[in-house]
Motif scaffolding. Structure first.
Motif, PDB file in Angstrom:
ATOM      1  N   LYS A   4       0.830  -1.205   0.000  1.00 40.34           N
ATOM      2  CA  LYS A   4       0.000   0.000   0.000  1.00 40.34           C
ATOM      3  C   LYS A   4       0.866   1.257   0.000  1.00 40.34           C
ATOM      4  O   LYS A   4       0.602   2.215  -0.735  1.00 40.34           O
ATOM      5  CB  LYS A   4      -0.910  -0.011   1.235  1.00 40.34           C
ATOM      6  N   GLU A   5       1.921   1.226   0.823  1.00 45.48           N
ATOM      7  CA  GLU A   5       2.827   2.381   0.856  1.00 45.48           C
ATOM      8  C   GLU A   5       3.447   2.621  -0.517  1.00 45.48           C
ATOM      9  O   GLU A   5       3.534   3.757  -0.982  1.00 45.48           O
ATOM     10  CB  GLU A   5       3.939   2.147   1.896  1.00 45.48           C
ATOM     11  N   PHE A   6       3.872   1.534  -1.160  1.00 48.28           N
ATOM     12  CA  PHE A   6       4.478   1.711  -2.484  1.00 48.28           C
ATOM     13  C   PHE A   6       3.456   2.231  -3.484  1.00 48.28           C
ATOM     14  O   PHE A   6       3.768   3.092  -4.310  1.00 48.28           O
ATOM     15  CB  PHE A   6       5.117   0.417  -3.000  1.00 48.28           C
ATOM     16  N   ALA A   7       2.254   1.702  -3.403  1.00 51.73           N
ATOM     17  CA  ALA A   7       1.202   2.150  -4.324  1.00 51.73           C
ATOM     18  C   ALA A   7       1.008   3.655  -4.187  1.00 51.73           C
ATOM     19  O   ALA A   7       0.867   4.377  -5.180  1.00 51.73           O
ATOM     20  CB  ALA A   7      -0.093   1.404  -4.040  1.00 51.73           C
ATOM     21  N   GLU A   8       1.031   4.146  -2.948  1.00 52.04           N
ATOM     22  CA  GLU A   8       0.831   5.580  -2.709  1.00 52.04           C
ATOM     23  C   GLU A   8       2.046   6.397  -3.152  1.00 52.04           C
ATOM     24  O   GLU A   8       1.925   7.371  -3.890  1.00 52.04           O
ATOM     25  CB  GLU A   8       0.530   5.820  -1.228  1.00 52.04           C
ATOM     26  N   GLN A   9       3.237   5.944  -2.702  1.00 53.70           N
ATOM     27  CA  GLN A   9       4.474   6.677  -3.032  1.00 53.70           C
ATOM     28  C   GLN A   9       4.730   6.767  -4.531  1.00 53.70           C
ATOM     29  O   GLN A   9       5.155   7.787  -5.046  1.00 53.70           O
ATOM     30  CB  GLN A   9       5.678   5.956  -2.427  1.00 53.70           C
TER      31      GLN A   9
END
Ligand code: ATP
Ligand code: MG
Lengths: 110, 141
Positions: A4-9
């Motif tokens: 999820k963090e990567f998707a956002e970043q």
């Protein structure tokens, strides 16, 4: 880094965000487009970057327990593909970036 | 034997929408039964490649799986064209996959080598014009 963090970043377009994307950790990036090579080589917890955006990619991602699939090079991803990703609970992101550049972004985020 | 689990799957012609479901189902069941992760992985790889070959190269077929505490037996049977030269087909990189399936990511010529490598025993019986039967075993211990 979680999926999820990567998707956002990354800002990559989200084709499907799995329910567990906030918990699943990305451990490394992996690149390959040939399914029977990927089948034995996708490391568990990999963000798998590929230009193959069909349901067979999802089957291999599921069997190898990849953390997520990143479709690079703006490869076509249709509604059936998105539906299947949802049904199988696989996070799939989409980007116009080339395979290496997308994988590098994963690597740098680790 | 009471602790034998028998499963059967039908793999249909060119059905890419479901390809991988049989191996996925067996994988889930083995995990639930507490098989060792390496055993689960071996079965998933060997069975997936066999399942896909039935879709791509034959006209689908059936897969019978028997799970005991000792081993997982997989029998994949199709009534496709058969394999003319099994030794050649077993070579890494050898593939007759048509362009339409290469475009999907198949055709590395690694499926049969993977099946050989990840199963503990494998036997291919094939007759031209009649079909192919692949028998694979993965030991639980
Ligand atoms: N069930 C089958 N019936 C007929 N021919 C088969 C069957 N399985 C394999 N073959 C033949 O053996 C060849 C090699 O199979 P293998 O699985 O190693 O590679 P592939 O399926 O062509 O590509 P990949 O598995 O890497 O995507 C095939 O191209 C095909 O000619
Ligand atoms: Mg194959």
């Amino acid at each position: 880094m979680t999926v999820k963090e990567f998707a956002e970043q990354s800002g990559f377009r989200i084709i499907n965000l799995a329910d567990n994307a906030g918990e699943v950790l990305i451990r490394q990036a992996y690149c390959c487009d040939l399914l029977s090579i990927a089948m034995t080589k996708v490391p568990e917890g990999a963000a798998w970057v590929t230009v193959m955006s069909n349901i067979n990619t999802l089957a291999v991602a599921s069997l190898t327990e990849a953390a997520c699939v990143i479709v690079a090079e703006n490869a076509a991803a249709d509604a059936e593909f998105a539906e299947k990703a949802k049904a199988q609970g696989i996070t799939v992101l989409h980007t116009e970036k080339p395979v290496f550049d997308a994988a590098l972004m994963v690597h740098e985020g680790l | 034997m009471s602790d034998t689990i028998k499963l059967q799957y039908t793999v249909s012609t060119d059905d890419f929408t479901r390809a991988g479901e049989a191996s996925g189902d067996v994988k889930r069941k083995l995990k639930k039964m507490g098989s060792a992760p390496e055993v689960v992985r071996k079965v998933a790889i060997a069975m997936y490649e066999g399942e896909i070959n039935m879709v791509i190269h034959a006209n689908g077929g059936t897969i019978d799986v028997e799970i005991t505490p000792e081993e997982i037996l997989m029998v994949l049977q199709d009534s496709g064209p058969g394999i003319a030269d099994v030794e050649k087909a077993m070579q890494a990189g050898y593939s007759t996959a048509p362009d339409r399936v290469r475009a999907l990511g198949f055709g590395a010529g690694m499926g049969l080598p993977n099946m050989k490598q990840y199963s503990d025993e494998m036997e291919i019986e094939t007759t031209i014009g009649v079909g192919t039967k692949v028998t694979m075993k993965v030991f639980q211990t």
